[in-house]
Motif scaffolding. Structure first.
Motif, short mmCIF file in Angstrom:
data_model
loop_
_atom_site.label_atom_id
_atom_site.label_comp_id
_atom_site.label_asym_id
_atom_site.label_seq_id
_atom_site.Cartn_x
_atom_site.Cartn_y
_atom_site.Cartn_z
N LYS A 71 -9.86 5.53 -5.67
CA LYS A 71 -8.58 5.21 -5.01
C LYS A 71 -7.54 6.34 -5.14
O LYS A 71 -6.96 6.76 -4.12
N PRO A 72 -7.31 6.87 -6.35
CA PRO A 72 -6.30 7.93 -6.47
C PRO A 72 -6.66 9.17 -5.66
O PRO A 72 -5.77 9.82 -5.10
N ILE A 73 -7.95 9.48 -5.56
CA ILE A 73 -8.39 10.65 -4.79
C ILE A 73 -8.09 10.45 -3.31
O ILE A 73 -7.55 11.32 -2.63
N ILE A 74 -8.45 9.26 -2.79
CA ILE A 74 -8.20 8.98 -1.36
C ILE A 74 -6.70 9.04 -1.06
O ILE A 74 -6.28 9.61 -0.05
N LYS A 75 -5.89 8.50 -1.96
CA LYS A 75 -4.44 8.46 -1.71
C LYS A 75 -3.82 9.86 -1.72
O LYS A 75 -2.78 10.09 -1.11
N GLU A 76 -4.46 10.80 -2.42
CA GLU A 76 -3.96 12.18 -2.45
C GLU A 76 -4.49 13.00 -1.28
O GLU A 76 -4.03 14.11 -1.04
N GLY A 77 -5.48 12.48 -0.57
CA GLY A 77 -6.14 13.23 0.49
C GLY A 77 -5.45 13.09 1.84
O GLY A 77 -4.36 12.52 1.93
N PRO A 78 -6.11 13.63 2.89
CA PRO A 78 -5.51 13.59 4.23
C PRO A 78 -5.60 12.23 4.92
O PRO A 78 -5.02 12.04 5.99
N MET A 79 -6.35 11.30 4.33
CA MET A 79 -6.49 9.97 4.96
C MET A 79 -6.09 8.85 3.98
O MET A 79 -6.90 7.99 3.67
N PRO A 80 -4.83 8.86 3.50
CA PRO A 80 -4.44 7.82 2.53
C PRO A 80 -4.55 6.41 3.11
O PRO A 80 -4.75 5.44 2.38
N TRP A 81 -4.45 6.33 4.45
CA TRP A 81 -4.54 5.02 5.10
C TRP A 81 -5.94 4.41 4.94
O TRP A 81 -6.13 3.21 5.11
N ALA A 82 -6.94 5.28 4.62
CA ALA A 82 -8.29 4.75 4.41
C ALA A 82 -8.29 3.76 3.25
O ALA A 82 -9.05 2.78 3.25
N ILE A 92 -10.28 -15.67 12.55
CA ILE A 92 -9.81 -14.52 13.35
C ILE A 92 -8.35 -14.21 13.00
O ILE A 92 -7.98 -13.06 12.74
N LEU A 93 -7.51 -15.26 12.98
CA LEU A 93 -6.09 -15.05 12.68
C LEU A 93 -5.90 -14.53 11.25
O LEU A 93 -5.03 -13.69 11.01
N GLY A 94 -6.72 -15.02 10.33
CA GLY A 94 -6.64 -14.54 8.94
C GLY A 94 -6.96 -13.06 8.85
O GLY A 94 -6.24 -12.29 8.19
N ASN A 95 -8.02 -12.63 9.53
CA ASN A 95 -8.38 -11.21 9.57
C ASN A 95 -7.25 -10.38 10.17
O ASN A 95 -6.86 -9.34 9.63
N LEU A 96 -6.71 -10.86 11.32
CA LEU A 96 -5.66 -10.11 12.00
C LEU A 96 -4.38 -10.07 11.17
O LEU A 96 -3.68 -9.04 11.12
N ALA A 97 -4.07 -11.19 10.50
CA ALA A 97 -2.83 -11.25 9.69
C ALA A 97 -2.90 -10.23 8.56
O ALA A 97 -1.94 -9.49 8.32
N ILE A 98 -4.03 -10.18 7.86
CA ILE A 98 -4.16 -9.25 6.73
C ILE A 98 -4.16 -7.80 7.23
O ILE A 98 -3.43 -6.95 6.70
N PHE A 99 -4.92 -7.53 8.28
CA PHE A 99 -4.96 -6.17 8.81
C PHE A 99 -3.58 -5.76 9.34
O PHE A 99 -3.07 -4.68 9.00
N GLY A 100 -2.97 -6.63 10.13
CA GLY A 100 -1.65 -6.34 10.69
C GLY A 100 -0.61 -6.11 9.61
O GLY A 100 0.21 -5.20 9.70
N PHE A 101 -0.70 -6.92 8.55
CA PHE A 101 0.27 -6.76 7.46
C PHE A 101 0.13 -5.39 6.80
O PHE A 101 1.13 -4.70 6.58
N TYR A 102 -1.11 -4.98 6.51
CA TYR A 102 -1.29 -3.69 5.82
C TYR A 102 -0.95 -2.51 6.73
O TYR A 102 -0.50 -1.47 6.24
N VAL A 103 -1.15 -2.66 8.03
CA VAL A 103 -0.73 -1.60 8.96
C VAL A 103 0.79 -1.45 8.89
O VAL A 103 1.33 -0.35 8.71
N LEU A 104 1.50 -2.57 9.01
CA LEU A 104 2.97 -2.54 8.94
C LEU A 104 3.44 -2.01 7.59
O LEU A 104 4.33 -1.17 7.50
N HIS A 105 2.80 -2.49 6.53
CA HIS A 105 3.16 -2.10 5.17
C HIS A 105 3.02 -0.59 5.00
O HIS A 105 3.85 0.06 4.36
N PHE A 106 1.98 -0.02 5.58
CA PHE A 106 1.72 1.43 5.45
C PHE A 106 2.80 2.23 6.16
O PHE A 106 3.29 3.23 5.65
N PHE A 107 3.17 1.79 7.36
CA PHE A 107 4.11 2.59 8.15
C PHE A 107 5.57 2.32 7.79
O PHE A 107 6.43 3.17 8.01
N ILE A 108 5.86 1.14 7.27
CA ILE A 108 7.26 0.80 6.99
C ILE A 108 7.71 1.23 5.61
O ILE A 108 8.83 1.66 5.43
N LYS A 109 6.80 1.17 4.62
CA LYS A 109 7.25 1.43 3.23
C LYS A 109 7.76 2.86 3.04
O LYS A 109 7.33 3.77 3.71
#
Lengths: 132, 105
Positions: free
Chosen positions: A45-56, B88-105
């Motif tokens: 996990k720490p390696i991926i987060k430091e790399g070019p694809m942290p979203w992975a 399906i909604l459970g999968n989408l909710a978790i995926f959608g949440f982490y997408v938003l979490h990644f771009f918003i934080k």
């Protein structure tokens, strides 16, 4: 495939395959969980987060580790439906429809696990290339 | 063809247990990110938040299955459609949440 046009032999074969499937889902849960908690978390996990694809990790792995948890329960449910209906599946269209939907969720879920695994591995490899 | 009532009870409670378990996993997953104290509590009790979610999900599945064994009855096709939608909604909710979490934080 066995349950699209079920016969007694096909249903009995499907019961065995489903039991094997449930067993492997549980084994996957235990072994994958061990790897995730003991090895992936501290080392990969720490390696991926430091790399070019942290979203992975932050999108794909986070999603994968949680949506995986749905699958063992659906697998147990599918096995129960198959065992309870048994030969009734030959004549009962609703039960056959239900079996096919449950099996589809398991197959799609399993494919999603493989697909997300590939992305996470790409993230780790891309990070290692940069760290070299 | 109708199954014996006892078998229908068992299957219905298992459908209900699976449905509730999926909802619990989604709630703990998203709730754990929004309320760090929840994730920390799971980690403190079970050693890892994911292990905590796994154990709680299993316990809830068993409790609901055995608690409702002789209480609810419904058509299997409806249960399956409902379960597929929730999955399906459970999968989408978790995926959608982490997408938003990644771009918003």
């Amino acid at each position: 495939v066995e349950l699209l046009q079920p016969t007694e032999i096909r249903i009995n074969r499907a019961k065995i395959i489903s039991l094997v499937g449930v067993t492997f889902f549980i084994l996957n849960w235990l072994t994958g969980g061990y790897y995730y908690v003991v090895i992936y978390g501290p080392q990969v996990k720490p390696i991926i987060k430091e790399g070019p694809m942290p979203w992975a990790h932050e999108i794909v792995m986070e999603t994968k580790e949680h949506i995986f948890l749905f699958l063992p329960f659906i697998a147990v449910l599918q096995l129960s439906v198959l065992r309870k209906y048994g030969l009734d599946l030959i004549k009962n269209k609703n039960a056959r429809f239900s079996m096919l939907i449950l099996l589809s969720t398991l197959i799609i879920g399993g494919l999603l696990m493989i697909f997300t695994d590939s992305i996470i591995s790409m993230g780790a490899r891309a990070a290692l290339e940069i760290l070299k | 063809m109708v199954l014996k009532q006892e078998k229908q009870f068992q299957l219905t409670s298992m459908y209900l247990a699976t449905l509730v378990t999926i909802l619990l996993i989604v709630t703990l997953t998203i709730g754990g990110e929004l309320l760090p104290v929840l994730k920390t509590t799971l980690k403190n009790i079970f050693g890892h938040h994911w292990v905590g979610k796994s154990i709680l999900a299993t316990v809830l599945f068993l409790v609901v299955h055995f608690a409702f064994r002789e209480k609810v009855i419904w058509d299997i096709k409806r249960w399956t459609i409902l379960l597929a939608i929730v999955w399906i909604l459970g999968n989408l909710a978790i995926f959608g949440f982490y997408v938003l979490h990644f771009f918003i934080k």
